[in-house]
Design a protein around this motif. Sequence first.
Motif, PDB file in Angstrom:
ATOM      1  N   GLY A  42      45.113  35.068  54.207  1.00  0.00           N
ATOM      2  CA  GLY A  42      44.929  35.128  52.744  1.00  0.00           C
ATOM      3  C   GLY A  42      46.048  35.922  52.087  1.00  0.00           C
TER       4      GLY A  42
ATOM      5  N   TRP B 171      48.206  26.182  60.505  1.00  0.00           N
ATOM      6  CA  TRP B 171      46.995  25.412  60.166  1.00  0.00           C
ATOM      7  C   TRP B 171      46.131  25.327  61.414  1.00  0.00           C
TER       8      TRP B 171
ATOM      9  N   ILE C 119      47.342  28.727  55.597  1.00  0.00           N
ATOM     10  CA  ILE C 119      47.857  27.425  55.156  1.00  0.00           C
ATOM     11  C   ILE C 119      49.171  27.671  54.394  1.00  0.00           C
TER      12      ILE C 119
ATOM     13  N   TRP D 147      38.852  39.813  50.602  1.00  0.00           N
ATOM     14  CA  TRP D 147      37.430  39.614  50.917  1.00  0.00           C
ATOM     15  C   TRP D 147      36.914  40.803  51.715  1.00  0.00           C
TER      16      TRP D 147
ATOM     17  N   GLY E  57      44.249  32.986  59.118  1.00  0.00           N
ATOM     18  CA  GLY E  57      43.591  32.943  57.805  1.00  0.00           C
ATOM     19  C   GLY E  57      43.752  34.240  57.045  1.00  0.00           C
TER      20      GLY E  57
ATOM     21  N   CYS F 209      41.247  29.979  48.327  1.00  0.00           N
ATOM     22  CA  CYS F 209      40.302  31.111  48.343  1.00  0.00           C
ATOM     23  C   CYS F 209      40.908  32.361  48.978  1.00  0.00           C
TER      24      CYS F 209
HETATM   25  C1  LIG Z   1      37.678  33.740  52.842  1.00  0.00           C
HETATM   26  S1  LIG Z   1      39.411  33.712  53.044  1.00  0.00           S
HETATM   27  C2  LIG Z   1      39.740  35.212  53.920  1.00  0.00           C
HETATM   28  C3  LIG Z   1      41.090  35.771  53.608  1.00  0.00           C
HETATM   29  C4  LIG Z   1      41.434  37.107  54.257  1.00  0.00           C
HETATM   30  N1  LIG Z   1      41.373  37.021  55.696  1.00  0.00           N
HETATM   31  C5  LIG Z   1      40.527  38.211  53.766  1.00  0.00           C
HETATM   32  O1  LIG Z   1      39.621  38.626  54.517  1.00  0.00           O
HETATM   33  O2  LIG Z   1      40.710  38.710  52.650  1.00  0.00           O
HETATM   34  C6  LIG Z   1      39.609  32.467  54.352  1.00  0.00           C
HETATM   35  C7  LIG Z   1      41.056  32.139  54.678  1.00  0.00           C
HETATM   36  O3  LIG Z   1      41.098  31.123  55.689  1.00  0.00           O
HETATM   37  C8  LIG Z   1      42.148  30.221  55.357  1.00  0.00           C
HETATM   38  N2  LIG Z   1      41.936  28.889  55.952  1.00  0.00           N
HETATM   39  C9  LIG Z   1      40.931  28.022  55.684  1.00  0.00           C
HETATM   40  N3  LIG Z   1      41.096  26.873  56.370  1.00  0.00           N
HETATM   41  C10 LIG Z   1      42.243  27.012  57.089  1.00  0.00           C
HETATM   42  C11 LIG Z   1      42.946  26.170  57.992  1.00  0.00           C
HETATM   43  N4  LIG Z   1      42.514  24.940  58.291  1.00  0.00           N
HETATM   44  N5  LIG Z   1      44.072  26.631  58.564  1.00  0.00           N
HETATM   45  C12 LIG Z   1      44.520  27.872  58.272  1.00  0.00           C
HETATM   46  N6  LIG Z   1      43.902  28.732  57.419  1.00  0.00           N
HETATM   47  C13 LIG Z   1      42.775  28.299  56.828  1.00  0.00           C
HETATM   48  C14 LIG Z   1      42.092  30.156  53.847  1.00  0.00           C
HETATM   49  O4  LIG Z   1      43.295  29.646  53.283  1.00  0.00           O
HETATM   50  C15 LIG Z   1      41.817  31.612  53.478  1.00  0.00           C
HETATM   51  O5  LIG Z   1      42.986  32.353  53.298  1.00  0.00           O
END
Ligand SMILES: C[S@@+](CC[C@H](N)C(=O)[O-])C[C@H]1O[C@@H](n2cnc3c(N)ncnc32)[C@H](O)[C@@H]1O
Length: 251
Positions: free
Chosen positions: A91, A144, A118, A51, A89, A46
């Motif tokens: 993205g 992570w 991730i 976002w 996170g 995602c």
């Molecule tokens: C809704 S997206 C937001 C992306 C970005 N920050 C934005 O605002 O456009 C949430 C992000 O959290 C990351 N994420 C979710 N679970 C995670 C985990 N256990 N460890 C690291 N990142 C994680 C996802 O891979 C994703 O990139």
Amino acid sequence: MDGIFGDFEGLVVPRPVEHLGNSDLSFGGKLRSPLKIHEDGGESGCGGKVWIAGELLCDFILEKSGTEDLLNKWPHDGERRFRNVLELGSGTGLVGLCVGLLEKNRFHKNIGVHITDIDQLVPLMQRNIELNGVSKEVVAEGLWWGEPLLESFAPSTVDNLPKTNVVDLILAADCVYLEDAFPLLERTLLDLTESETPPVILMSYRKRRKADKHFFNKIKKNFDVIEVKDFTKYEMYLKMRTHLFQLARRF
Ligand SMILES: C[S@@+](CC[C@H](N)C(=O)[O-])C[C@H]1O[C@@H](n2cnc3c(N)ncnc32)[C@H](O)[C@@H]1O
């Protein structure tokens, strides 16, 4: 950038396919050279699209940073100057890349930014670092939530000697959306703030589900959760149920 403001109320974050390709983001001209973001349409999870909570955090950082320094127009924690920024996170890397561009084109203060997510998202973040020409300022790494921290991000060394390059600002946009991940994110925030001078945390958040309150109720045991409302587009983002919080570690 059509559809960023789409309504995902009540859903766990879907795997969107509508934002393939490159976008230019100047944030109303606040960035002289616009941020270039490649979105992979959800191919790598995602985080492969931009976002709205990420846009909020960029808007805030751009408004509260003058020509001299990062967030120097935001009254916070004394006269602290941010030099080591960690985004969780990330993205596409949007928010950290925005800081990197400011450092490259405006501040020149040796501000280093780590954008993390991730492992599957590291290649996309790396691509966006290169698209924006900020490979000196920004590094992409896997982090992570819930896993032991890399030594470089830990607040103190094993033998408790003071470290240089300690993280002093943590950014997190739209990271509260998946209940299973709440304890993992909380663990990482606790680990990153185990210090006498914990980093400042700025977290933007889009309210989607009632269950999100479990995350905030839980972290209130260790953090003051302060809503930040003093910025120009506060009302605009509020209409889209998108908020900004400062989390301040309590001991
Ligand atoms: C809704 S997206 C937001 C992306 C970005 N920050 C934005 O605002 O456009 C949430 C992000 O959290 C990351 N994420 C979710 N679970 C995670 C985990 N256990 N460890 C690291 N990142 C994680 C996802 O891979 C994703 O990139």
